[in-house]
Design a protein around this motif. Structure first.
Motif, short mmCIF file in Angstrom:
data_model
loop_
_atom_site.label_atom_id
_atom_site.label_comp_id
_atom_site.label_asym_id
_atom_site.label_seq_id
_atom_site.Cartn_x
_atom_site.Cartn_y
_atom_site.Cartn_z
N VAL A 1 -40.90 -21.97 -3.16
CA VAL A 1 -40.01 -21.07 -2.44
C VAL A 1 -40.03 -19.73 -3.18
CG1 VAL A 1 -37.61 -20.53 -1.83
CG2 VAL A 1 -38.49 -22.85 -1.51
N PHE A 2 -40.47 -18.68 -2.49
CA PHE A 2 -40.55 -17.34 -3.08
C PHE A 2 -39.34 -16.52 -2.64
CE2 PHE A 2 -44.84 -18.82 -3.41
CZ PHE A 2 -45.33 -18.22 -4.56
N HIS A 3 -38.53 -16.10 -3.60
CA HIS A 3 -37.38 -15.25 -3.30
C HIS A 3 -37.83 -13.84 -2.91
CE1 HIS A 3 -33.14 -14.26 -3.42
NE2 HIS A 3 -33.39 -13.20 -4.17
N HIS A 4 -38.92 -13.39 -3.53
CA HIS A 4 -39.46 -12.05 -3.27
C HIS A 4 -40.90 -12.17 -2.78
CE1 HIS A 4 -36.39 -11.27 -6.43
NE2 HIS A 4 -36.14 -10.21 -5.69
N PRO B 1 -53.35 -12.66 -6.98
CA PRO B 1 -54.79 -12.90 -6.97
C PRO B 1 -55.10 -14.35 -6.56
CG PRO B 1 -54.14 -11.74 -8.96
CD PRO B 1 -52.87 -12.15 -8.28
N GLY B 2 -56.02 -14.49 -5.64
CA GLY B 2 -56.41 -15.82 -5.17
C GLY B 2 -55.57 -16.34 -4.04
N TYR B 3 -54.41 -15.71 -3.78
CA TYR B 3 -53.52 -16.16 -2.71
C TYR B 3 -53.23 -15.06 -1.70
CZ TYR B 3 -52.61 -20.04 -5.90
OH TYR B 3 -52.75 -21.13 -6.74
N GLY B 4 -53.37 -13.82 -2.11
CA GLY B 4 -53.08 -12.71 -1.22
C GLY B 4 -51.60 -12.38 -1.18
N ALA B 5 -51.15 -11.83 -0.07
CA ALA B 5 -49.75 -11.44 0.10
C ALA B 5 -48.92 -12.67 0.47
CB ALA B 5 -49.63 -10.38 1.19
N VAL B 6 -47.96 -12.98 -0.39
CA VAL B 6 -47.09 -14.14 -0.18
C VAL B 6 -45.72 -13.64 0.27
CG1 VAL B 6 -46.07 -16.20 -1.23
CG2 VAL B 6 -48.33 -15.40 -1.97
N PRO B 7 -45.21 -14.08 1.42
CA PRO B 7 -43.93 -13.56 1.91
C PRO B 7 -42.74 -14.10 1.14
CG PRO B 7 -44.75 -15.27 3.38
CD PRO B 7 -45.83 -15.04 2.35
N GLY B 8 -41.65 -13.34 1.19
CA GLY B 8 -40.38 -13.75 0.60
C GLY B 8 -39.25 -13.04 1.31
N GLY B 9 -38.02 -13.50 1.10
CA GLY B 9 -36.87 -12.91 1.78
C GLY B 9 -36.68 -11.44 1.45
N TRP B 10 -36.89 -11.07 0.19
CA TRP B 10 -36.84 -9.68 -0.26
C TRP B 10 -38.26 -9.18 -0.43
CZ3 TRP B 10 -32.65 -6.54 -2.24
CH2 TRP B 10 -31.39 -7.13 -2.10
N ASP B 11 -38.51 -7.95 -0.02
CA ASP B 11 -39.81 -7.32 -0.26
C ASP B 11 -39.59 -6.02 -1.00
OD1 ASP B 11 -42.33 -6.30 -0.34
OD2 ASP B 11 -42.77 -6.62 1.79
N LEU B 12 -39.75 -6.07 -2.32
CA LEU B 12 -39.51 -4.92 -3.20
C LEU B 12 -40.80 -4.23 -3.60
CD1 LEU B 12 -36.92 -6.56 -5.65
CD2 LEU B 12 -36.45 -5.26 -3.56
N ARG B 13 -41.92 -4.63 -3.02
CA ARG B 13 -43.19 -4.12 -3.51
C ARG B 13 -43.29 -2.60 -3.43
NH1 ARG B 13 -47.02 -8.04 -0.11
NH2 ARG B 13 -45.33 -7.58 1.37
N GLU C 1 -38.82 -22.61 -9.07
CA GLU C 1 -39.52 -22.61 -10.35
C GLU C 1 -41.02 -22.84 -10.14
OE1 GLU C 1 -39.51 -24.63 -14.78
OE2 GLU C 1 -37.71 -24.78 -13.53
N ASP C 2 -41.39 -23.66 -9.16
CA ASP C 2 -42.81 -23.81 -8.83
C ASP C 2 -43.43 -22.46 -8.47
OD1 ASP C 2 -42.99 -26.52 -9.28
OD2 ASP C 2 -43.08 -27.10 -7.19
N ALA C 3 -42.70 -21.66 -7.68
CA ALA C 3 -43.19 -20.33 -7.30
C ALA C 3 -43.37 -19.45 -8.54
CB ALA C 3 -42.24 -19.67 -6.31
N TYR C 4 -42.44 -19.56 -9.48
CA TYR C 4 -42.55 -18.80 -10.72
C TYR C 4 -43.83 -19.16 -11.46
CZ TYR C 4 -41.47 -16.98 -15.38
OH TYR C 4 -41.53 -16.31 -16.58
N TRP C 5 -44.07 -20.47 -11.63
CA TRP C 5 -45.23 -20.88 -12.42
C TRP C 5 -46.55 -20.62 -11.69
CZ3 TRP C 5 -44.31 -20.62 -17.10
CH2 TRP C 5 -43.16 -21.16 -17.70
N LEU C 6 -46.57 -20.76 -10.37
CA LEU C 6 -47.78 -20.42 -9.63
C LEU C 6 -48.11 -18.94 -9.81
CD1 LEU C 6 -48.93 -21.63 -6.18
CD2 LEU C 6 -48.84 -19.18 -6.62
#
Length: 270
Positions: free
Chosen positions: A25-28, A33-45, A119-124
């Motif tokens: 679960v990505f909050h942001h 690299p290797g995954y591209g753009a991963v969506p999240g509820g907040w987009d601060l990019r 936390e899985d999203a953090y480590w990935l």
């Protein structure tokens, strides 16, 4: 565990291998690299520099309080900081609003699973970015002094979900030598607080209502001047407020960032 990520006498989590986006679960939103753009509820990019108050992180040691999936940690690291990411431990209770009849057992497993996927999203992300940030978990109200000292501590929309936000700020301030950054959203019905004179008061607005009974409801909306006064009390006597818009669930939302500079000595016991 590898040499780059020691446990630090039990302070830091051991990195774990995660490669499946479906377990995360990505909050942001984040570009990996290797995954591209991963969506999240907040987009601060596009707005991360504004969100972090234009603080210079190069050569600094930074603490990211409420790291969730790690976007702020990795952004500060990319800007040159040595980063400690900090979040709620699985063993620590969430600050849910204690409505009558609420049975934490009804959703405890759901919450723990959600935190585990974050936390899985953090480590990935950590592995994909080649990050050297270290992750620690515990209570927001008792951030271990052994994690510090840090030059900068950052709260990215963390205090809104804390029952006692001042105590959480105080917990991080004990470790912080130079700068404390607080960013919060300012919902449309409360935008008038930007224009309140200090002599009127320093408001915090309670969000929960007995009729709603939402399980994971936020607690507060803060006037920026209230955050500034919190920081003054904690020894950060100089502060500035900036306003910016960020994408939240696909909509532009007004946020503000308070950057406080330490003017009084740290008080580790305080």
């Amino acid at each position: 565990m590898d040499a780059a990520h020691p446990r630090g006498d039990g302070l830091y989590a051991v990195p774990r291998p995660v490669t499946d986006l479906g377990s995360c679960v990505f909050h942001h939103a984040i570009d990996l690299p290797g995954y591209g753009a991963v969506p999240g509820g907040w987009d601060l990019r596009a707005g991360i520099v504004d969100y972090l108050g234009h603080v210079a992180f190069a050569g600094k040691r930074a603490l990211d309080v409420g790291t969730t999936s790690g976007f702020l940690s990795f952004a500060m690291e990319a800007a040159g900081a040595e980063v400690v990411s900090y979040d709620l431990a699985q063993s620590e209770p969430w600050d849910v609003v204690p409505f009558p009849g609420l049975d934490r057992g009804d959703f405890e497993g759901e919450l723990r699973n959600h935190l585990d996927r974050i936390e899985d999203a953090y480590w990935l992300s950590h592995a994909a970015l080649g990050s050297r940030a270290r992750l620690a978990r515990g209570s927001f109200y008792a951030i271990p002094l052994a994690l510090g000292p840090v030059d900068v501590a950052v709260f990215g929309t963390t205090l809104v979900r804390m029952r006692d936000p001042f105590s959480v700020l105080q917990s991080a301030a004990r470790l912080t030598r130079e700068t404390l950054v607080v960013t919060e959203i300012l919902p449309r019905p409360y935008r008038f607080v930007r224009y309140l004179r200090r002599r009127v008061g320093l408001p915090m607005f309670l969000l929960p209502r007995a009729a709603s009974r939402a399980r994971f409801e936020a607690w507060w909306v803060f006037a920026p001047a209230t955050i500034q006064e919190f920081l003054r009390i904690l020894g950060f006597g100089e502060s500035a407020v900036t306003y910016h818009h960020q994408l939240v669930l696909g909509r532009r939302q007004l946020c503000y960032t308070v950057v406080g500079r330490r003017t009084e000595p740290t008080n580790p016991r305080g």
